[in-house]
Design a protein around this motif. Structure first.
Motif, short mmCIF file in Angstrom:
data_model
loop_
_atom_site.label_atom_id
_atom_site.label_comp_id
_atom_site.label_asym_id
_atom_site.label_seq_id
_atom_site.Cartn_x
_atom_site.Cartn_y
_atom_site.Cartn_z
N UNK A 107 0.80 -25.09 -13.06
CA UNK A 107 -0.48 -24.89 -12.38
C UNK A 107 -1.61 -24.76 -13.38
N UNK A 108 -2.73 -25.44 -13.14
CA UNK A 108 -3.85 -25.38 -14.07
C UNK A 108 -4.54 -24.03 -13.98
N UNK A 109 -5.20 -23.61 -15.05
CA UNK A 109 -5.88 -22.33 -15.05
C UNK A 109 -7.01 -22.26 -14.03
N UNK A 110 -7.86 -23.30 -13.87
CA UNK A 110 -8.89 -23.21 -12.83
C UNK A 110 -8.30 -22.97 -11.44
N UNK A 111 -7.20 -23.67 -11.11
CA UNK A 111 -6.60 -23.49 -9.80
C UNK A 111 -5.99 -22.09 -9.64
N UNK A 112 -5.38 -21.60 -10.70
CA UNK A 112 -4.77 -20.27 -10.62
C UNK A 112 -5.84 -19.18 -10.47
N UNK A 113 -6.92 -19.32 -11.22
CA UNK A 113 -7.98 -18.31 -11.15
C UNK A 113 -8.67 -18.34 -9.78
N UNK A 114 -8.95 -19.53 -9.29
CA UNK A 114 -9.59 -19.64 -7.96
C UNK A 114 -8.67 -19.11 -6.86
N UNK A 115 -7.37 -19.33 -7.00
CA UNK A 115 -6.42 -18.80 -6.01
C UNK A 115 -6.48 -17.27 -6.01
N UNK A 116 -6.58 -16.65 -7.20
CA UNK A 116 -6.69 -15.19 -7.29
C UNK A 116 -7.98 -14.70 -6.64
N UNK A 117 -9.07 -15.41 -6.89
CA UNK A 117 -10.36 -15.00 -6.34
C UNK A 117 -10.31 -15.05 -4.81
N UNK A 118 -9.74 -16.11 -4.26
CA UNK A 118 -9.64 -16.24 -2.80
C UNK A 118 -8.83 -15.09 -2.22
N UNK A 119 -7.66 -14.82 -2.84
CA UNK A 119 -6.82 -13.73 -2.34
C UNK A 119 -7.52 -12.38 -2.48
N UNK A 120 -8.21 -12.17 -3.60
CA UNK A 120 -8.91 -10.91 -3.82
C UNK A 120 -9.97 -10.68 -2.74
N UNK A 121 -10.75 -11.72 -2.45
CA UNK A 121 -11.80 -11.58 -1.44
C UNK A 121 -11.21 -11.31 -0.06
N UNK A 122 -10.12 -11.99 0.27
CA UNK A 122 -9.48 -11.77 1.58
C UNK A 122 -9.00 -10.33 1.72
N UNK A 123 -8.34 -9.84 0.68
CA UNK A 123 -7.81 -8.48 0.75
C UNK A 123 -8.93 -7.45 0.78
N UNK A 124 -9.99 -7.68 -0.01
CA UNK A 124 -11.11 -6.75 -0.03
C UNK A 124 -11.81 -6.69 1.33
N UNK A 125 -11.96 -7.83 1.95
CA UNK A 125 -12.62 -7.86 3.27
C UNK A 125 -11.82 -7.04 4.28
N UNK A 126 -10.50 -7.23 4.28
CA UNK A 126 -9.64 -6.47 5.20
C UNK A 126 -9.74 -4.98 4.89
N UNK A 127 -9.70 -4.62 3.60
CA UNK A 127 -9.76 -3.20 3.23
C UNK A 127 -11.08 -2.58 3.66
N UNK A 128 -12.19 -3.28 3.45
CA UNK A 128 -13.51 -2.76 3.84
C UNK A 128 -13.59 -2.57 5.35
N UNK A 129 -13.08 -3.54 6.09
CA UNK A 129 -13.12 -3.43 7.55
C UNK A 129 -12.30 -2.24 8.04
N UNK A 130 -11.21 -1.94 7.34
CA UNK A 130 -10.38 -0.81 7.75
C UNK A 130 -11.00 0.54 7.37
N UNK A 131 -11.73 0.57 6.24
CA UNK A 131 -12.30 1.83 5.76
C UNK A 131 -13.65 2.11 6.42
N UNK A 132 -14.39 1.08 6.73
CA UNK A 132 -15.78 1.23 7.19
C UNK A 132 -15.94 2.19 8.37
N UNK A 133 -15.06 2.18 9.37
CA UNK A 133 -15.26 3.13 10.48
C UNK A 133 -15.11 4.59 10.09
N UNK A 134 -14.47 4.86 8.95
CA UNK A 134 -14.17 6.25 8.59
C UNK A 134 -14.99 6.76 7.41
N UNK A 135 -15.60 5.88 6.64
CA UNK A 135 -16.36 6.33 5.47
C UNK A 135 -17.43 5.30 5.14
N UNK A 136 -18.49 5.76 4.49
CA UNK A 136 -19.57 4.88 4.08
C UNK A 136 -19.30 4.34 2.69
#
Length: 242
Positions: A107-136
């Protein structure tokens, strides 16, 4: 005084022994003699355990890469030593080509790094949505809670996805996958969870982003498989599916 007369007739029985008897047949025993107790030995019995299996390792088979690459669960090809010429026209060790026959291009480095970024953003969005109702997120407790939750979600997300088919959503989008280095198969469950843990746990325990930088740079300089520390720990490699 003896009464034996040599000119007289021979007695019918018990007289002088005769040496005119025929010799015994060649290879046999004299008539009336017992058989040789040390004659031809009896052939040994057949092997009660059957024919032994053919020599060779049961792991000497093509792996999931489709070539001759691969051996047993612990048979890792020595770094820098492939079996013949490399996969594809580039030859062994050339950029983008698997270092040994049968292995897809790495796997090329650009593809591997972009795959990490996509996964990171997806997980962060889910985490924020879960935390937002309980904390600012504007205060420290809210942002810290989102970070910890994101780390837990990442560990579960990557461990589950890699053990299922070797790909997260980001890797599917960028056409790369994680494979066992030894044979190219989907990562085993221990390998998948080890890879996920080594990527995320040190970041949580001590150094966060610094750990990810160290982990990534390790893979940049690793030859010939471009393995990051989490790949080394799990004995995995990232290959292209394009």
């Amino acid at each position: 005084m003896s009464t034996y007369d040599p000119s007289g007739p021979e007695p019918e029985e018990g007289g002088k022994p005769s040496f005119d008897k025929n010799p015994p047949p060649a290879g046999g025993t004299p008539s009336g003699a017992p058989s040789d107790p040390y004659g031809t030995p009896t052939p040994p019995p057949s092997d009660p355990y059957g024919t032994p299996p053919p020599a060779g390792s049961p792991y000497d088979r093509p792996g999931a890469y489709g070539g001759t690459y691969g051996g047993g669960p612990t048979d890792q090809p020595p770094p820098g030593q492939g079996y013949g010429t490399g996969y594809g026209p580039g030859g062994q060790g050339s950029p983008g080509a698997g270092p040994v026959p049968g292995m897809p291009p790495l796997g090329s480095w650009p593809n591997r790094i972009l795959a990490r970024v996509i996964d990171y953003l997806l997980v962060q969005i889910v985490a924020i949505l879960l935390v937002l109702p309980f904390a600012s997120l504007g205060n420290r407790s809210g942002s810290t809670g989102a970070f910890w939750l994101a780390c837990v979600l990442w560990f579960l997300y990557e461990g589950f996805m890699l053990s299922r088919d070797g790909q997260t959503l980001g890797k599917k989008a960028m056409k790369v996958r994680v494979a066992m280095l030894v044979d190219g198969n989907i990562p085993t469950k221990p390998a998948a969870w080890t890879r996920s843990a080594v990527f995320i746990v040190p970041a949580v325990v001590c150094c966060a982003m610094l750990w990810w930088v160290i982990d990534g740079l390790f893979g940049v300089f690793d030859k010939p498989y471009r393995q990051c520390i989490h790949d080394k720990s799990a004995k995995t490699v990232v290959v292209s599916t394009a």
